[in-house]
Design a protein around this motif. Structure first.
Motif, PDB file in Angstrom:
ATOM      1  N   THR A  76      77.066 -57.535  11.824  1.00 45.44           N
ATOM      2  CA  THR A  76      78.492 -57.574  12.137  1.00 45.44           C
ATOM      3  C   THR A  76      79.254 -58.169  10.963  1.00 45.44           C
ATOM      4  OG1 THR A  76      78.225 -59.738  13.183  1.00 45.44           O
ATOM      5  CG2 THR A  76      78.095 -57.798  14.615  1.00 45.44           C
ATOM      6  N   VAL A  77      80.443 -57.653  10.739  1.00 49.27           N
ATOM      7  CA  VAL A  77      81.315 -58.148   9.675  1.00 49.27           C
ATOM      8  C   VAL A  77      82.149 -59.304  10.237  1.00 49.27           C
ATOM      9  CG1 VAL A  77      83.181 -57.557   8.100  1.00 49.27           C
ATOM     10  CG2 VAL A  77      81.372 -55.891   8.585  1.00 49.27           C
ATOM     11  N   TYR A 131      85.930 -55.498   3.381  1.00 50.02           N
ATOM     12  CA  TYR A 131      84.600 -54.936   3.124  1.00 50.02           C
ATOM     13  C   TYR A 131      84.061 -55.385   1.773  1.00 50.02           C
ATOM     14  CZ  TYR A 131      86.449 -51.382  -0.083  1.00 50.02           C
ATOM     15  OH  TYR A 131      87.020 -50.728  -1.150  1.00 50.02           O
ATOM     16  N   THR A 145      82.810 -58.926   2.096  1.00 45.75           N
ATOM     17  CA  THR A 145      81.527 -58.941   2.805  1.00 45.75           C
ATOM     18  C   THR A 145      80.390 -58.540   1.874  1.00 45.75           C
ATOM     19  OG1 THR A 145      82.668 -58.372   4.873  1.00 45.75           O
ATOM     20  CG2 THR A 145      80.273 -58.001   4.772  1.00 45.75           C
ATOM     21  N   VAL A 189      78.427 -51.446   3.438  1.00 48.62           N
ATOM     22  CA  VAL A 189      79.538 -52.036   4.186  1.00 48.62           C
ATOM     23  C   VAL A 189      80.675 -51.021   4.202  1.00 48.62           C
ATOM     24  CG1 VAL A 189      81.089 -53.994   4.430  1.00 48.62           C
ATOM     25  CG2 VAL A 189      78.841 -54.317   3.368  1.00 48.62           C
ATOM     26  N   ALA A 249      85.138 -52.576  10.852  1.00 53.99           N
ATOM     27  CA  ALA A 249      84.243 -52.617   9.704  1.00 53.99           C
ATOM     28  C   ALA A 249      82.797 -52.752  10.193  1.00 53.99           C
ATOM     29  CB  ALA A 249      84.600 -53.778   8.791  1.00 53.99           C
ATOM     30  N   VAL A 271      78.439 -52.973   8.935  1.00 54.85           N
ATOM     31  CA  VAL A 271      77.487 -53.265   7.878  1.00 54.85           C
ATOM     32  C   VAL A 271      76.112 -52.822   8.350  1.00 54.85           C
ATOM     33  CG1 VAL A 271      77.171 -55.631   8.716  1.00 54.85           C
ATOM     34  CG2 VAL A 271      76.502 -55.055   6.383  1.00 54.85           C
TER      35      VAL A 271
END
Length: 365
Positions: free
Chosen positions: A165-166, A172, A175, A223, A232, A234
Motif C-alpha cells: 500500500t502507498v 508515486y 514512494t 509504483v 496509487a 505498489v
C-alpha cells in the motif's frame, strides 16, 4: 593453479614447456607454412619472451591466432574467405545465445517461495504488504517458449508477485525513492530508480520502477500514480537475478563460435578444392542452404548480445535480461535444428575420397 605454477623449474625445462605451448598455437597456421616457418617463429618468440615465463602472453596468442587464420584464408582462396566470413557471423551469434543459455541453466526454474517473497516485501515495501501472489513457473519475456514450434528451449524461470500500500498522500515518485532507500538500508545492491511522468489524462498518469539485487534475487517494484478513479498502487516482482557467470559465458560463447565458424569455413573450402566442379557446386548449395536455415535464428539473436552483455533489456521491469534470443522466434528453432543436415552433408563431402586421375593404357607396337 596448474601443476607447473608455483614450482621452480630449470630454465631449459621452462623453455621446452613454453616452446611446446607455442607450437600448439601454431596449429592455427596451414601445415605447409608451419613446416617452413614454424621453427623460426618459435625461436623468435622465445627470444622475445621475458625470462621465467612458462606460458605465452595473451597478446601473442591473439596475434598467432589472427595471423594463422589469415594465412589459411589467403591459401584457401576467395570463396573460402566468403564462406568463413558468413560462418563466423552465424557461429558468433549462435555462440552468444548458447553461452547465455548455458549460464541460465544453473538457475532454478521455479519462483522464490512465498515465505521469501513475503520477507522481502516487508523489508522494502512501505505500509502493509500482500505477498499472496503467483509463486511458480513463469515465462518472463516470451509467452511462446513453451511450444516447440515457437521455440521450446527458451529460458523459463520463476517469479513471485506481491503488493503493498502507498502511504496516504504520498506521491508515486516519493514512494519509489522511499523503496530505494529501504532497499539500500537492507543491503540490496545495484539499486536503480526510473520515474516516468506520462500524460495526465492517461491511467496511470505516472509510473516509477525500482530494481535491486541481493542473494541471487532481483526485486522489481512498480509504483503507479493515482488518478481520478484509482488510488496509487505498489507491486513487487521477485525473481532470480542474472547469473554472475552470464557475461563471461556469453563472451566466451561468441568467441568460440566465431573461431569454430572461421575454421569450419576455411577447412571445408580448402578440402573441396580437390574435387570436381559438380561436387564444388553441391558444396556451395549446401553452404547456401545452411545460411538460409540459420539466418532467421542467428540474426534474431542480435538482441541477445546487448541484453546479455549490457543487461539493459526490458524484462517486466528494467533489469538484467533473460535471453535465448532468436531461437524462440516462431519457426526459427526448427529451422536452426534442420540446418544440421546440410552441415553434416558438408562434412561428408569433405571426407569423401579424393578422385583418382584416370590412366590410359598404351599398347606397344
Amino acid at each position: 593453479m596448474t601443476p607447473t605454477e608455483g614450482i621452480h623449474m630449470p630454465d631449459d625445462t621452462r623453455t621446452a614447456l613454453l616452446a611446446r605451448r607455442y607450437r600448439r598455437w601454431l596449429l592455427a597456421y596451414p601445415r605447409g607454412y608451419r613446416r617452413e616457418r614454424g621453427p623460426e617463429i618459435i625461436g623468435t618468440l622465445l627470444d622475445a619472451t621475458d625470462p621465467g615465463r612458462s606460458r605465452p602472453p595473451a597478446r601473442e596468442v591473439v596475434h598467432l591466432l589472427g595471423h594463422g587464420v589469415g594465412r589459411r584464408a589467403v591459401e584457401a582462396g576467395r570463396r573460402a574467405f566468403v564462406v568463413a566470413a558468413f560462418a563466423a557471423v552465424l557461429g558468433g551469434l549462435s555462440g552468444i545465445a548458447l553461452g547465455s543459455w548455458l549460464s541460465w541453466r544453473t538457475v532454478d526454474t521455479m519462483a522464490p517461495d512465498s515465505a521469501t517473497a513475503g520477507r522481502v516485501a516487508r523489508q522494502i515495501l512501505p505500509g502493509p504488504t500482500d505477498s499472496g501472489g503467483h509463486f511458480g513457473r513463469h515465462t518472463f519475456w516470451n509467452p511462446y517458449s513453451e511450444h516447440t514450434l515457437h521455440g521450446g528451449t527458451g529460458v523459463r524461470a520463476g517469479s513471485a508477485e506481491g503488493g503493498g500500500t502507498v502511504p496516504h498522500g504520498a506521491r508515486y515518485d516519493e514512494t519509489a525513492r522511499a523503496v530505494a532507500a529501504r532497499m539500500r538500508a537492507h543491503g540490496w545492491h545495484d539499486v536503480h530508480t526510473t520515474i516516468e511522468a506520462l500524460d495526465p489524462n492517461t491511467s496511470p498518469p505516472g509510473i516509477a520502477y525500482v530494481t535491486g539485487t541481493r542473494d541471487g534475487y532481483l526485486a522489481a517494484v512498480e509504483v503507479d500514480a493515482a488518478d481520478g478513479d484509482n488510488p496509487a498502487t505498489v507491486g513487487l516482482d521477485l525473481m532470480w537475478a542474472e547469473p554472475a557467470s552470464q557475461p563471461a559465458a556469453t563472451t566466451a560463447g561468441g568467441v568460440v563460435g566465431i573461431l569454430i565458424g572461421v575454421l569450419f569455413g576455411l577447412l571445408t573450402s580448402k578440402r573441396m578444392r580437390r574435387h570436381g566442379r559438380g561436387m564444388q557446386r553441391t558444396y556451395s548449395g549446401l553452404c547456401l542452404a545452411t545460411l538460409l536455415l540459420l539466418t532467421p535464428a542467428c540474426f534474431a539473436n542480435i538482441p541477445t548480445a546487448t541484453g546479455s552483455l549490457m543487461a539493459n533489456t526490458y524484462r517486466n521491469h528494467p533489469g538484467p535480461s533473460v535471453y535465448w534470443g532468436g531461437f524462440v522466434i516462431y519457426g526459427a528453432e526448427p529451422l536452426a535444428i534442420l540446418s544440421l543436415v546440410p552441415i553434416l552433408a558438408v562434412v561428408v563431402l569433405c571426407l569423401w575420397p579424393r578422385p583418382q586421375p584416370s590412366r590410359t593404357l598404351t599398347t606397344a607396337t
